[in-house]
Design an enzyme around this catalytic site. Structure first.
Site, PDB file in Angstrom:
ATOM      1  CB  SER A 138      -1.110  -0.004   1.102  1.00 58.82           C
ATOM      2  OG  SER A 138      -1.501   1.146   1.462  1.00 58.82           O
ATOM      3  CE1 TYR A 151      -3.852  -2.556   5.673  1.00 59.40           C
ATOM      4  CE2 TYR A 151      -3.420  -0.539   5.261  1.00 59.40           C
ATOM      5  CZ  TYR A 151      -3.661  -1.760   4.570  1.00 59.40           C
ATOM      6  OH  TYR A 151      -3.595  -1.989   3.454  1.00 59.40           O
ATOM      7  CE  LYS A 155      -1.011  -3.718   3.779  1.00 56.32           C
ATOM      8  NZ  LYS A 155      -0.838  -4.937   2.802  1.00 56.32           N
ATOM      9  CB  THR A 188     -11.785  -3.991  -0.548  1.00 51.69           C
ATOM     10  OG1 THR A 188     -11.407  -3.351   0.689  1.00 51.69           O
ATOM     11  CG2 THR A 188     -10.655  -3.594  -1.723  1.00 51.69           C
TER      12      THR A 188
END
Length: 335
Positions: A138, A151, A155, A188
């Site tokens: 990402s 998150y 990442k 998503t």
């Protein structure tokens, strides 16, 4: 180039779209995730393209279970040619509002899940001296944003892990390759099933891309894994370039805009599921599919992606145009 591909997080979102894209080109696809409803639906989509589909319910945070899953896949489908790490979970909240166990769980699934999967498949690929591992990353692997500390941390960790592993493979002159695809905001289902402590419904920071854009980039990366990473979407390019040049200014900008841009103007549904500990699409759930709730705002194409996948040709054309322009200018000067 048909073969055997494994996609983690294949029950929904980018993973689901990737499974379809690999099946469309003729691959047999092993589908890994916790949500059995989504996995079964994904398997039917793979079979509709004529490929074999193998459903393997697994929690990617369980290293032993992941190792068993790899053994099952190679026993039933054959040697794995491509492994795609996608599976993740998250918490949308201020850092102060996240419990230690929740932060640990996000890290175990979203970061260590990639590590455990790579540990399980890499020795087999190295023994055969072939294969590609694609980490779905990402823009947040480089640029942290508010409300997604767990998150973003995962990442960033994947990025460091990826770079270290790639260096080792290059040192060994291995024909196994690892690459990473840095994604933009994607439409998503995660925004409808993530554990959220925000007052309003979570949303990706616009501009938003459809998961098929992401899936096409992953398939291209799997076929061209020698490049260290791919950036998808003009927003990813802009964010990473700005972060490299003026990261402090970006901190202040995101501090001012990052809370409102990640929420819609509608309250979060009272009955919204949370897939942190249990899958939202488990036996009692339903299939969420690849798309989230933002079809009306999402774009299905990326001109930047077209250029990125053809940059040698684009560079050659640019060089040719530059040379021709220079020649014309030189002739005109002589005259």
């Amino acid at each position: 180039m048909a073969g055997v591909t494994v996609v983690t997080g294949a029950s929904g979102g980018i993973g689901r779209a990737c499974a379809r894209e690999f099946a469309r080109r003729g691959d047999d696809v092993a589908l890994l995730a916790r949500g059995e409803s989504g996995l079964e639906a994904a398997a039917e989509e793979v079979r509709s393209f004529g490929g074999r589909a193998l459903v393997v319910p697994v929690d990617m945070a369980d290293a032993d279970a992941v190792e068993r899953a790899v053994a099952t896949i190679e026993d039933e489908l054959g040697p794995v040619d491509t492994w795609v790490n996608v599976a993740f979970t998250s918490v949308f909240a201020r850092f102060d509002d996240i419990e230690p166990a929740e932060f640990r769980r996000v890290t175990e699934v979203s970061y260590l899940g990639y590590v455990y999967a790579t540990m399980a498949i890499l020795p087999r690929m190295k023994q055969r001296d072939r294969g590609a591992i694609v980490h779905v990353g990402s823009a947040l692997a480089y640029r942290g944003i508010p409300l997604q500390s767990a998150y973003c941390g995962a990442k960033h960790a994947i990025q460091g892990f990826h770079e270290s592993l790639r260096c080792e493979l290059l040192h060994e002159r291995s024909n196994v390759h690892v690459t990473m695809v840095q994604m933009p905001a994607v439409n998503t289902p995660q925004f409808s099933w993530v554990l959220s402590r925000l007052p309003n419904h979570a949303q990706p920071v616009p501009p938003i891309y459809q998961p098929e854009v992401a899936a096409r980039a992953v398939v291209f990366a799997a076929d061209h894994p020698q490049r260290r990473e791919y950036w998808v979407g003009a927003s990813t390019v802009g964010t990473l370039m700005a972060n490299a040049v003026v990261p402090g200014l970006l901190d202040r900008y995101l501090g001012r805009t990052g809370f409102s841009s990640q929420q819609t103007d509608k309250p979060k549904p009272a009955d919204q599921p949370a897939n942190l500990w249990e899958p939202a699409d488990g036996p009692e759930g339903h299939d969420f599919g690849a798309h989230g709730a933002f079809d009306g705002k999402a774009t299905a194409s990326s001109p930047q992606q077209w250029v990125a996948h053809r940059y040698p040709q684009v560079a050659a054309v640019g060089a040719a145009v530059g040379a021709l322009t220079g020649a014309v200018w030189a002739v005109s000067r002589r005259r």
